[in-house]
Design a protein around this motif. Sequence first.
Motif, PDB file in Angstrom:
ATOM      1  N   LEU A 331       0.813  -1.220   0.000  1.00 13.97           N
ATOM      2  CA  LEU A 331       0.000   0.000   0.000  1.00 13.97           C
ATOM      3  C   LEU A 331       0.848   1.273   0.000  1.00 13.97           C
ATOM      4  O   LEU A 331       0.299   2.376  -0.104  1.00 13.97           O
ATOM      5  CB  LEU A 331      -0.923   0.001   1.232  1.00 13.97           C
ATOM      6  N   ALA A 332       2.160   1.125   0.119  1.00 10.48           N
ATOM      7  CA  ALA A 332       3.041   2.296   0.175  1.00 10.48           C
ATOM      8  C   ALA A 332       3.149   2.971  -1.194  1.00 10.48           C
ATOM      9  O   ALA A 332       2.851   2.377  -2.232  1.00 10.48           O
ATOM     10  CB  ALA A 332       4.428   1.871   0.657  1.00 10.48           C
ATOM     11  N   THR A 333       3.565   4.240  -1.180  1.00  9.21           N
ATOM     12  CA  THR A 333       3.802   4.960  -2.439  1.00  9.21           C
ATOM     13  C   THR A 333       4.960   4.288  -3.178  1.00  9.21           C
ATOM     14  O   THR A 333       5.752   3.548  -2.581  1.00  9.21           O
ATOM     15  CB  THR A 333       4.161   6.427  -2.158  1.00  9.21           C
ATOM     16  N   SER A 334       5.064   4.536  -4.455  1.00 10.41           N
ATOM     17  CA  SER A 334       6.100   3.886  -5.253  1.00 10.41           C
ATOM     18  C   SER A 334       7.497   4.228  -4.735  1.00 10.41           C
ATOM     19  O   SER A 334       8.392   3.370  -4.716  1.00 10.41           O
ATOM     20  CB  SER A 334       5.966   4.291  -6.722  1.00 10.41           C
ATOM     21  N   PHE A 335       7.688   5.495  -4.299  1.00  6.99           N
ATOM     22  CA  PHE A 335       8.998   5.885  -3.778  1.00  6.99           C
ATOM     23  C   PHE A 335       9.314   5.131  -2.487  1.00  6.99           C
ATOM     24  O   PHE A 335      10.411   4.583  -2.324  1.00  6.99           O
ATOM     25  CB  PHE A 335       9.044   7.400  -3.519  1.00  6.99           C
ATOM     26  N   LYS A 336       8.336   5.111  -1.553  1.00  9.48           N
ATOM     27  CA  LYS A 336       8.566   4.424  -0.284  1.00  9.48           C
ATOM     28  C   LYS A 336       8.743   2.922  -0.507  1.00  9.48           C
ATOM     29  O   LYS A 336       9.563   2.273   0.152  1.00  9.48           O
ATOM     30  CB  LYS A 336       7.406   4.681   0.685  1.00  9.48           C
ATOM     31  N   LYS A 337       7.985   2.388  -1.458  1.00  6.36           N
ATOM     32  CA  LYS A 337       8.089   0.961  -1.750  1.00  6.36           C
ATOM     33  C   LYS A 337       9.507   0.627  -2.235  1.00  6.36           C
ATOM     34  O   LYS A 337      10.085  -0.383  -1.837  1.00  6.36           O
ATOM     35  CB  LYS A 337       7.057   0.570  -2.804  1.00  6.36           C
ATOM     36  N   SER A 338      10.046   1.484  -3.084  1.00  7.34           N
ATOM     37  CA  SER A 338      11.406   1.248  -3.587  1.00  7.34           C
ATOM     38  C   SER A 338      12.421   1.349  -2.454  1.00  7.34           C
ATOM     39  O   SER A 338      13.416   0.608  -2.425  1.00  7.34           O
ATOM     40  CB  SER A 338      11.737   2.237  -4.703  1.00  7.34           C
ATOM     41  N   MET A 339      12.172   2.252  -1.492  1.00  4.52           N
ATOM     42  CA  MET A 339      13.049   2.381  -0.332  1.00  4.52           C
ATOM     43  C   MET A 339      13.015   1.110   0.525  1.00  4.52           C
ATOM     44  O   MET A 339      14.048   0.638   1.007  1.00  4.52           O
ATOM     45  CB  MET A 339      12.633   3.582   0.507  1.00  4.52           C
ATOM     46  N   ILE A 340      11.814   0.571   0.704  1.00  6.63           N
ATOM     47  CA  ILE A 340      11.660  -0.641   1.510  1.00  6.63           C
ATOM     48  C   ILE A 340      12.377  -1.813   0.847  1.00  6.63           C
ATOM     49  O   ILE A 340      13.089  -2.584   1.506  1.00  6.63           O
ATOM     50  CB  ILE A 340      10.167  -0.963   1.726  1.00  6.63           C
ATOM     51  N   VAL A 341      12.195  -1.950  -0.461  1.00  5.62           N
ATOM     52  CA  VAL A 341      12.838  -3.038  -1.202  1.00  5.62           C
ATOM     53  C   VAL A 341      14.361  -2.940  -1.067  1.00  5.62           C
ATOM     54  O   VAL A 341      15.055  -3.942  -0.823  1.00  5.62           O
ATOM     55  CB  VAL A 341      12.413  -3.012  -2.683  1.00  5.62           C
ATOM     56  N   TRP A 342      14.894  -1.727  -1.216  1.00  3.86           N
ATOM     57  CA  TRP A 342      16.336  -1.518  -1.073  1.00  3.86           C
ATOM     58  C   TRP A 342      16.805  -1.863   0.340  1.00  3.86           C
ATOM     59  O   TRP A 342      17.805  -2.575   0.524  1.00  3.86           O
ATOM     60  CB  TRP A 342      16.676  -0.052  -1.395  1.00  3.86           C
ATOM     61  N   ALA A 343      16.075  -1.366   1.339  1.00  3.81           N
ATOM     62  CA  ALA A 343      16.456  -1.596   2.733  1.00  3.81           C
ATOM     63  C   ALA A 343      16.430  -3.087   3.078  1.00  3.81           C
ATOM     64  O   ALA A 343      17.296  -3.577   3.820  1.00  3.81           O
ATOM     65  CB  ALA A 343      15.529  -0.816   3.665  1.00  3.81           C
ATOM     66  N   LYS A 344      15.458  -3.802   2.548  1.00  2.00           N
ATOM     67  CA  LYS A 344      15.349  -5.236   2.831  1.00  2.00           C
ATOM     68  C   LYS A 344      16.532  -6.008   2.235  1.00  2.00           C
ATOM     69  O   LYS A 344      17.049  -6.938   2.857  1.00  2.00           O
ATOM     70  CB  LYS A 344      14.021  -5.781   2.299  1.00  2.00           C
TER      71      LYS A 344
END
Length: 659
Positions: A331-344
């Motif tokens: 449900l996150a914005t595309s920018f936040k989603k990309s941040m989460i993917v990177w952080a993971k």
Amino acid sequence: MICLNLLTPFTETIGFFTCHLDGEVILRGEKEEEGLHNAITIHELVLEAATKYPHFIALGTKKMDEWETITYIEYYELCRKAAKSFLKLGLERFHGVGILGYNCIEWFVADIASIFAGGICVGIFPTYSSQACRFIADNSKANILMVEDDCQLQKILKIQDHLRHLKAIVQYKDKLTKKLPNTYTWEEFLTLGRNVSDEVLDRVIDSQKPNQCCMLVYTTGTTGAQKAIMISHDNITWTTMAVLQNLPYTYPPDNQEMLVSYLPLSLITAQIFEIWIPIAIGAAIFFAEPEAMTIRESLINTLREVRPTTFCGVPEIWEEIQQKLYSEQMLATSFKKSMIVWAKKVGLKTNLNRETDDHAPVGFRVAKKLIYKKVRRNLGFDRCLQFLSSGSGFSREVQEFFLSYDIIVLQTYGLTECTGTHSVSSGKDFKPYSSGKAIMGAKSMIRYPDQNGLGYFCIWGRHLSMGYLNNEYKTKRLFDNKGWLNTGDMGTQDPEGYIHITGRTEEIIITNQGEKIFPGPIENMLKKYIPIVRYALIVGQQAKFLSALLTLKCEINLDTGEPCNMLTQDAINFCRKHNSKSVKVTDIIDNKDTIIDAVIQSGIDKINQKAESDSHKILRWKILEKDFSVTGGELGPTLKLRRAHVTRMYQTLISSFYI
């Protein structure tokens, strides 16, 4: 199923086991291990806590949006008060006190007080039927039954005339809707023992020995008929102290642990981590709502309020938390989603490399500040120093998911027959995908290993139970003549002592070619590759290929615990992602949604590509009309799949796969 030729027949002259409630056993021990702690009773453990931490918070309950607490000295005195009332009601030595309800102060007090009074504590799952309660109450010779509310009381009233040993019933929450003979409220119960002197109670307490039974734990029936496992004072106190040698809990006055109680207390593992360890370390326990095991938001809300310093979950709870984080990511914005993917990605790589590289990269420190800390705060884990997983089935995929969020979940291994815990992982002794090392004073052995070191997992130590009540045959099959116990699990142990459990021997699927397949890893892959799937059951005994029964993620009726027809929001999001308009289970079953069918088949194809041979491939599958649940009987109290029961339920469907 334990192989008859696996263990040397046990001889009673050794004295490691008994089948009788008033029996005594020889404590397993060796000279170099005796220093762990001397054998003590439950009363000695509780009294020591009340003496060390008299004015620290012991228990907390939420009432009218406020937390009400009691101190350790109040806790101890309340247990003595209840013990006197048990004696007044006529509790006989080595007779049961059944406790039927969800986690609360009264449950804890009744548990400890029943032991103080010389009785046997018997936890009964609150979801059990009247007939299941009847079996346990009669089998344990229960003199007294403690029931939570009128709903639980009605179960007992239906069977009351069949309970030969029953003398009284205590409803410990709410008022009685009708006054009945020998039935009391909690307040009435506590006043009954006011004329019982301290000397009378102390004589009962002083007569108790560490090697005597103080608790019966009934298996949930997930792998066979129910059995009553006898647990001694020493089983509990020794296991508690042994676990504390491995896990870095904190102690007052420097730092008091803040813990949440929510796991079913009828499980010995739940009691070890939510009653006995907290007492030994002077921790403060706060109770979650009764629905915490089935409604994840309820548990999360409690975690956010309490902000525990240690959290212990069963694999199914960790999967629920994983799903919550996954849904929020979607449900996150595309920018936040990309941040989460990177952080993971950074988190997983860093944590998997901890053994070889102690220095965290700059990217990890940035991800910790931007993502990991916020995730912990959102879950109520912002001051949590250790995360534990108790029970089998904690998959590689789930562990990696949490490692990617910098949450290192330490696996433990145990079963009721070893007082819930045999091995633990810790921050200093952590190896991914293992169940850690045996607790201090316990031993492990792999019998009849194959070329890969996989064999029958056997254990030894003072944590091993006294035996099965009134079942000499099964007890003798449990132990060999040196006191070793065959767990019924298959596993390996590496040269460093780390334990890896592959699965239960009775769960092994043997194909028509004689190949052995452990279904658990395949079922975990199904849930990973097909995120709309809630539960998966692999079948194929004596067949030339495997088949799968699948259930979909759907909403749960908050009042009944029954699965609904409506899909969960994350399942609907999954459908939308693949251009499907389905919102209900009935929109998908029976091949109604060709898009979702294709997605499921695609996931199965990926799994089949990893198969060692054609007999390891899933060639048939079916989505069931209804999700598995505790109320439906497919799941046990900890949400663990009752494999044999479900297989029997769907035998006609399974047979149709192989026509």
